[in-house]
Structures are given as structure tokens and as C-alpha cells.
Design a protein around this motif. Structure first.
Motif, mmCIF file in Angstrom:
data_model
loop_
_atom_site.group_PDB
_atom_site.id
_atom_site.type_symbol
_atom_site.label_atom_id
_atom_site.label_comp_id
_atom_site.label_asym_id
_atom_site.label_seq_id
_atom_site.Cartn_x
_atom_site.Cartn_y
_atom_site.Cartn_z
ATOM 1 N N TYR A 1 0.827 -1.199 0.000
ATOM 2 C CA TYR A 1 0.000 0.000 0.000
ATOM 3 C C TYR A 1 0.867 1.258 0.000
ATOM 4 N N PRO A 2 0.384 2.363 -0.578
ATOM 5 C CA PRO A 2 1.081 3.653 -0.406
ATOM 6 C C PRO A 2 1.139 4.020 1.079
ATOM 7 N N LEU A 3 2.107 4.834 1.442
ATOM 8 C CA LEU A 3 2.373 5.135 2.852
ATOM 9 C C LEU A 3 1.144 5.631 3.621
ATOM 10 N N ALA B 1 -4.565 7.254 -2.072
ATOM 11 C CA ALA B 1 -3.487 7.265 -1.089
ATOM 12 C C ALA B 1 -2.163 7.669 -1.733
ATOM 13 N N LEU B 2 -1.916 7.214 -2.970
ATOM 14 C CA LEU B 2 -0.686 7.567 -3.664
ATOM 15 C C LEU B 2 -0.646 9.058 -4.003
ATOM 16 N N VAL B 3 -1.784 9.597 -4.431
ATOM 17 C CA VAL B 3 -1.866 11.030 -4.723
ATOM 18 C C VAL B 3 -1.592 11.835 -3.451
ATOM 19 N N TYR C 1 -7.767 10.425 3.437
ATOM 20 C CA TYR C 1 -6.423 10.865 3.065
ATOM 21 C C TYR C 1 -6.313 12.382 2.966
ATOM 22 N N ASP C 2 -7.316 13.096 3.462
ATOM 23 C CA ASP C 2 -7.292 14.557 3.533
ATOM 24 C C ASP C 2 -7.031 15.172 2.163
#
Length: 298
Positions: A4-6, A152-154, A174-175
Motif C-alpha cells: 500500500y502507499p504510505l 493514497a498515492l496522490v 487521506y485529507d
């Protein structure tokens, strides 16, 4: 978890810890937090603890091993058909279908800031379902493994002009800044999920019921026609019949089917008996209440 992205990893870790404390309340889903499957769990069972898993196999294994009570798996979409290959996943898992749930699919364009998007990252199906919107706004589609993972990556990269298409829930988690909601080309977009558990559950006979099963017909002429005859002659409504090839020989065709009713109903028992006569094997996957009516009752 490293897949997963961080920003998603932090949420996954928190959700795994919560589920580990009360596994009886945990429902697994495939994808990153904020995915449509996550949203489906929240709407289906608001009191549940959603447990994200990277693959469908991981989601089923967590239930089989007792780390979660149930799994919620998407099996078909109204626009794009089959989602998960249940004929491979279910028999190996040993789990049973105990319920179903339908989720309308809505897409939201989101990014890290208010810069007008020039590209949109998302799952190929989501990009296809928003094709007209993207063309009209000159936004370049970029394929990613899943919608919430793209969000999440963005959020991690925070590149100006880079957006994601995902459920609104992902923007909240993810705000991210929401540019526009409901950008899908068609409003008639619904995904059907099934709920899986270690033990079967008998639904009430006071409401419409579905039964799902797998079978392989004998390798003789007109075997499928003969196998299906019992459902027609006994008035059992078959709402879904899908074929699968197992292996590379193309000589063994398996089928997934949904019917109205359940074992114990005389008409269903007669139809399944005739099916068994013309099949090499029949494997029941579960009986459960209808979340949506398939035919008129009354």
C-alpha cells in the motif's frame, strides 16, 4: 502491508490492530482503506470493524483462520460483469455465502490541492466509467491497481495537477481536496457483494431466498440442456448462470449459478436432484436472503 502507499499503510495498521482486539466484529475486504468494498462493509454493518486485505485470497484466509468473522467480496458489477472468480476462491477457502449486499458506485475526483487536475489515477474500470467526464475536461487517465490506493498515492506524492478517482470516503481518509463528485458517465452502476463466513446460516423461509452453487456437467451431448431441465420443469427461477474453464485443456467446463429458493423446498430439491444426475459434481455455496428481489412474488 508494504504493497500500500504510505498514507494507506498507517490506516491499515490501525484497522488491523482494532480487528485483532475483537475479531468477532471484524469483516474483511479487498483493497486499500476508502475503497468501495470498505464503504460496502460500513453500510452493510455499521457496527463492524472493517479489516483491509491486499488480495481476495488474503480476505478469505483471515476469516478461515479466525482473524475475522466475515468477508465481503464483490462478485459482479452491473456494467462490467464478473469481479471476483468465486469458482476458484470459495471451494478452496471452505467458506459459505451467508448474505448479499448491493452498493451503488459513485466516483469522485480528488487531489492534494486546488490545482486543476490534468491527470487522474484510478482502477481501469473507474476510469472507463468516467471516460466522458475525463475527455470533456482534458484530464489524462492513468491506470492504477485500485481506486482507494490511487487516492493514497496522490496524497503521498502531492504532485500539483495529479488527481485520483475514488469514493468520497477516500478523500476524507487521506485529507484530499474534492474537485467534483458523481462524475461517472452512467448512474446505473451497482456492485453486488456476497458475505462469507466459516459456518453456513439458514435464512428465514418467510422472505425470498437465494441459493448459489457450482457444478460440472458430464462430458456427453446436451448435458447442460438436460441438467437445466429440472429447474424449468419444477418452476425454479435461475437468475444467474456463468461458465468457467479450469485448466488449459478446454475439456472441463464448470458453472456458477444462482437460483431462487433453497434446499428443503420440494421444487428446489427435485431440480438439484436432476442436476446431480447429469453432473460430475455439485457444490452448494450457501443459501441467504435476497437483498434485492429477482422476480415478482405474490
Amino acid at each position: 502491508m508494504d504493497n500500500y502507499p504510505l498514507p494507506a499503510r498507517r490506516l491499515v495498521a490501525e484497522m488491523m490492530d482494532a480487528a485483532a482486539g475483537v475479531p468477532a466484529r471484524a469483516i474483511t475486504f479487498q483493497g486499500a482503506p476508502g475503497a468501495n468494498s470498505h464503504l460496502a462493509v460500513m453500510k452493510y454493518a455499521p457496527e463492524a470493524l472493517p479489516l483491509p486485505c491486499f488480495s481476495f485470497e488474503d480476505a478469505l484466509d483471515a476469516v478461515r483462520e479466525g482473524r475475522a468473522d466475515r468477508a465481503m467480496i464483490p462478485i459482479e458489477n452491473s456494467l462490467h460483469g464478473r469481479v471476483a472468480d468465486m469458482h476458484f476462491l470459495l471451494p478452496e477457502s471452505g467458506l459459505h455465502i451467508t448474505d448479499e449486499f448491493f452498493l451503488p458506485i459513485r466516483h469522485t475526483l480528488m487531489s492534494a490541492d486546488t490545482t486543476p487536475p490534468v491527470s487522474a489515477l484510478s482502477h481501469v474500470q473507474a476510469l472507463g466509467q468516467c471516460r466522458k467526464y475525463l475527455r470533456a475536461h482534458g484530464i489524462r487517465p492513468i491506470v492504477y491497481a485500485d481506486t482507494a490506493g490511487a487516492a493514497a498515492l496522490v496524497a503521498e506524492v502531492r504532485e500539483p495537477g495529479a488527481a485520483a478517482i475514488a469514493p468520497t470516503l477516500a478523500a476524507e481518509l487521506y485529507d484530499l481536496v474534492i474537485h467534483e463528485e458523481n462524475i461517472e458517465d452512467s448512474e446505473d452502476n451497482v456492485t453486488r457483494f456476497v458475505v462469507l463466513a466459516r459456518d453456513p446460516e439458514l435464512p428465514s423461509r418467510d422472505e425470498p431466498v437465494m441459493t448459489s452453487f457450482l457444478f460440472e456437467v458430464k462430458n456427453v451431448p446436451a448435458a447442460l440442456y438436460k441438467a437445466m431441465g429440472g429447474f424449468a420443469t419444477n418452476g425454479v427461477n435461475m437468475t444467474k448462470l456463468e461458465s468457467y474453464q479450469r485448466g488449459a485443456s478446454f475439456s472441463a467446463t464448470e458453472f456458477y449459478a444462482d437460483i431462487e429458493g433453497m434446499p428443503g423446498d420440494p421444487a428446489v430439491d427435485r431440480a438439484l436432484e436432476e442436476l446431480s444426475f447429469h453432473s460430475k459434481w455439485v457444490r452448494l455455496l450457501g443459501s441467504y436472503r435476497q437483498a434485492r428481489p429477482r422476480s415478482l412474488h405474490g
